[in-house]
Design a protein around this motif. Structure first.
Motif, PDB file in Angstrom:
ATOM      1  N   GLU A   1       0.834  -1.217   0.000  1.00 20.88           N
ATOM      2  CA  GLU A   1       0.000   0.000   0.000  1.00 20.88           C
ATOM      3  C   GLU A   1       0.865   1.261   0.000  1.00 20.88           C
ATOM      4  OE1 GLU A   1      -0.652  -2.570   1.909  1.00 20.88           O
ATOM      5  OE2 GLU A   1      -2.739  -3.142   1.565  1.00 20.88           O
ATOM      6  N   TRP A   2       2.066   1.156   0.590  1.00 21.41           N
ATOM      7  CA  TRP A   2       2.966   2.312   0.632  1.00 21.41           C
ATOM      8  C   TRP A   2       3.236   2.885  -0.758  1.00 21.41           C
ATOM      9  CZ3 TRP A   2       7.070   1.429  -2.471  1.00 21.41           C
ATOM     10  CH2 TRP A   2       7.413   0.099  -2.713  1.00 21.41           C
ATOM     11  N   ALA A   3       3.126   1.998  -1.777  1.00 19.35           N
ATOM     12  CA  ALA A   3       3.496   2.420  -3.127  1.00 19.35           C
ATOM     13  C   ALA A   3       2.371   3.164  -3.831  1.00 19.35           C
ATOM     14  CB  ALA A   3       3.908   1.215  -3.957  1.00 19.35           C
ATOM     15  N   VAL A   4       1.129   3.010  -3.291  1.00 16.18           N
ATOM     16  CA  VAL A   4      -0.016   3.559  -4.029  1.00 16.18           C
ATOM     17  C   VAL A   4       0.118   5.074  -4.185  1.00 16.18           C
ATOM     18  CG1 VAL A   4      -2.513   3.874  -4.005  1.00 16.18           C
ATOM     19  CG2 VAL A   4      -1.514   1.662  -3.347  1.00 16.18           C
ATOM     20  N   GLU A   5       0.452   5.747  -3.079  1.00 17.91           N
ATOM     21  CA  GLU A   5       0.513   7.212  -3.190  1.00 17.91           C
ATOM     22  C   GLU A   5       1.758   7.687  -3.944  1.00 17.91           C
ATOM     23  OE1 GLU A   5       1.942   8.436   1.215  1.00 17.91           O
ATOM     24  OE2 GLU A   5       0.116   7.227   1.002  1.00 17.91           O
ATOM     25  N   LEU A   6       2.735   6.790  -4.083  1.00 17.42           N
ATOM     26  CA  LEU A   6       3.962   7.188  -4.803  1.00 17.42           C
ATOM     27  C   LEU A   6       3.866   6.919  -6.300  1.00 17.42           C
ATOM     28  CD1 LEU A   6       6.777   5.737  -2.498  1.00 17.42           C
ATOM     29  CD2 LEU A   6       6.164   8.123  -2.835  1.00 17.42           C
ATOM     30  N   LEU A   7       2.759   6.245  -6.686  1.00 21.19           N
ATOM     31  CA  LEU A   7       2.671   5.734  -8.065  1.00 21.19           C
ATOM     32  C   LEU A   7       3.055   6.742  -9.136  1.00 21.19           C
ATOM     33  CD1 LEU A   7      -0.436   3.421  -8.482  1.00 21.19           C
ATOM     34  CD2 LEU A   7       1.924   2.998  -9.177  1.00 21.19           C
ATOM     35  N   ALA A   8       2.516   7.972  -8.983  1.00 21.18           N
ATOM     36  CA  ALA A   8       2.694   8.935 -10.080  1.00 21.18           C
ATOM     37  C   ALA A   8       3.947   9.779  -9.929  1.00 21.18           C
ATOM     38  CB  ALA A   8       1.463   9.839 -10.146  1.00 21.18           C
TER      39      ALA A   8
END
Ligand code: ATP
Length: 593
Positions: A463-470
């Motif tokens: 989940e940590w990666a979701v907000e970093l995706l873009a």
């Protein structure tokens, strides 16, 4: 390490190199034609000056008057300026073209190296590949920048001059040919000797520097031992050695100059003598002879440059043949485009075909070490997991690569049902590619939607990666997170057969649970080959193959292997008692890396 028996990567033939150069040139067809036209024009304009000067001679000898003479002089000046301007323009366009061609070549070579099947790059050949993608690319770039302009200007100048001489009188052109044997003989002698001498110059120069360095570094010891004189004498001897060789290098060059000057003398002499005879017979004017001599004279420079550039040309040609050899090793194909044998476009996570894997007596040995796997027979039912365990070097990764199609088995067979299945290989090499995390994930699934990316990340507990995706330039991730991304990527690729090679090997304890839970999601209902040093995730596999010395030493379920008195049982007991750390450092023979 590579030994003489190990076949190196192939080297392309001259014909093949020409085909590849042709292909590269076709990519820049407009500019290639433009450059050729400009060089042709510059060489053509280069004839204007000698032609006009010839007319000046004729005008003077026929008392044609000042105005006529001035006209031809002006023509000569205009021709010289025009030729210089067009040559400058041609050189500029050519420099851009050569740089683009070299960039294309570099890209093709790197792309091909990235596509190389792992089997092609065993330990013995890695050094060769590295030297090609670094040293040869540099050598070709360096030589290409210097040689191509010389080659083109000399080539066009010679061609146009031969035509001009022939147009004046074919006998004049033939007279000029008298110089060719001198150029040929001189060049052959130069190339034979120069390679040895110039290499020796470098060697002796290095020996001299080393002697100076040794003396400087060991100055205290030498002084204490009163050995300075010996050290100085050694430096002096090496310096003399190096100077002698450099003088020999100058001699070699001078000898070539003698041949070239001899050729020029004989050629020019032959043209003047032929011109004299032709003029005596009334066939041509004095001005035409003058033009012929000047046309021949203007070849001196380009021919000299060409001959002295031959060494560079040879180096570039050898480098090119080695680079084209790499390009030809891994031609571009659609299936290779994604690098890790991905299955192409994204599908909904969890919806994949079921595939059966059947290995019969599979054998593969690395040419350089003779090690690998022998007689491996293993059948993996659709949707189940086969775990490969064993000590370091026992052959697990080799088998994984054979299944992935990176190595072709030398004996036995690897059957996939359906046969068109493309295995997906997650190696223990961890890499965060440039770009956003979304780019990293879409490597194998270019069409994946944002929702699919998020679903894959959530599925692997990332989940940590979701907000970093873009984020366009995310900070470097630690190995555990990169591994989670790798598994999320595998989920997006959604292959029917996945091979996980030590996916938790290099990550810290705190990431292990997250990655192991991600692996559980990936394995679910999917045919999986799992290599792991930790036996806990392995214990749930439908079957476990214990490797030793390239062979399957034990095969069964966790319970069966625990019941048997073998390496698996010893290691399981040791690992569950916490006596062996992840490197198997207890010294137990059952230590699975
Ligand atoms: N690229 C290579 N070139 C030559 N020999 C190799 C190469 N890779 C592996 N080998 C040799 O093949 C044998 C099997 O190696 P392999 O990597 O398959 O073992 P492994 O069980 O996967 O070990 P590890 O757990 O350390 O990855 C070893 O003896 C190894 O030295």
């Amino acid at each position: 390490m590579n030994d003489t028996a190990t076949p190196l990567l192939p080297i392309a033939t001259g014909a093949r190199v020409r085909v590849v150069i042709g292909m590269l040139l076709r990519r820049h067809r407009g500019r290639t034609v433009g450059v050729s036209v400009l060089f042709l024009a510059a060489s053509g304009l280069g004839i204007v000056l000698p032609a006009c000067l010839g007319r000046v001679v004729d005008a003077v000898s026929s008392d044609a008057g000042l105005a006529v003479i001035a006209g031809w002089v002006a023509g000569a000046g205009a021709g010289a300026v025009g030729a210089a301007a067009v040559m400058l323009w041609a050189a500029r366009v050519l420099t851009g073209l050569v740089q683009d061609l070299l960039a294309d070549l570099r890209e093709d070579v790197f792309a091909s190296a990235m596509r190389l099947p792992v089997s092609t790059v065993d330990d013995g050949e890695t050094a060769d590949l590295l030297s090609r993608v670094t040293g040869d690319v540099d050598a070709v770039a360096e030589a290409g920048g210097n040689v191509v302009p010389v080659l083109l200007s000399a080539g066009f100048a010679i061609g146009v001059s031969v035509i001009a001489l022939t147009a004046l009188d074919p006998w004049l052109a033939l007279a000029g040919v008298a110089s060719v044997p001198f150029y040929v003989l001189g060049t052959r002698a130069f190339l034979r000797r120069s390679r040895v001498v110039f290499r020796e110059v470098r060697v002796r120069e290095a020996a001299r520097s080393q002697a100076v360095l040794d003396a400087v570094e060991g100055i205290e010891t030498l002084t204490a031992l009163n050995e300075q004189h010996h050290a100085l004498a050694r430096v002096a001897a090496r310096a003399e050695d190096s100077i002698r060789m450099q003088i020999e290098g100058v001699r070699v060059r001078n000898r070539l100059f003698r041949w070239i000057n001899g050729g020029e003398l004989v050629g020019l002499g032959a043209i003047l003598a032929t011109g004299f005879l032709l003029h005596a017979n009334g066939a041509i004017t004095v001005g035409m002879v003058t033009t012929a001599a000047l046309v021949f004279h203007r070849l001196f420079d380009p021919v000299g440059q060409l001959i002295f550039g031959l060494d560079d040309i040879q180096r570039a040609a050898i480098g090119l043949a080695r680079l084209v050899g790499v390009i030809d090793l891994a031609p571009e194909t659609d299936s290779a485009a994604s690098g890790t044998a991905a299955s192409g476009t994204a599908r909904t996570v969890g919806d994949h075909a079921r595939v059966e894997l059947d290995l019969q007596d599979v054998g593969y040995r690395y040419p350089s070490t003779g090690r690998g796997v022998v007689d491996v027979t293993l059948r993996v039912e659709p949707g189940t997991t086969a775990a490969l365990v064993g000590s370091s070097g026992s052959g697990k990764s080799t088998l994984a690569r054979v299944i992935a199609g990176h190595h072709l088995p030398e004996s036995g067979s690897v059957r996939l049902e359906p046969a068109a299945t493309t295995p997906y290989y997650v190696s223990q090499e961890l890499h965060q590619f440039r770009g956003s995390l979304a780019d990293n994930l879409r490597l194998v699934a270019p069409d994946a939607s944002q929702d699919e990316l998020v679903a894959a990340l959530v599925a692997v507990d990332a989940e940590w990666a979701v907000e970093l995706l873009a984020s366009v330039a995310p900070a470097p991730l630690d190995e555990g997170r990169i591994q989670q991304l790798a598994i999320a990527r595998a989920l997006l690729a959604n292959p029917a057969l996945v091979i996980l090679d030590e996916a938790t090997a290099d990550i810290g304890l705190h990431h292990r649970d997250a990655v192991e839970s991600a692996i559980r999601v990936l394995r679910r209902d999917r045919t999986t080959v799992l290599i792991s040093h930790r036996l806990e995730p392995v214990s749930t596999a439908e079957q476990i193959a214990v490797f030793a010395d390239g062979r399957v030493a034990q095969l069964g379920t966790h319970d069966e292997l625990l019941a048997a008195d073998g390496p698996y049982r010893s290691f399981w007991l040791a690992q569950s008692a916490g006596r062996i750390d992840r490197t198997g450092a207890s010294g137990s023979t059952a230590g699975f890396r």
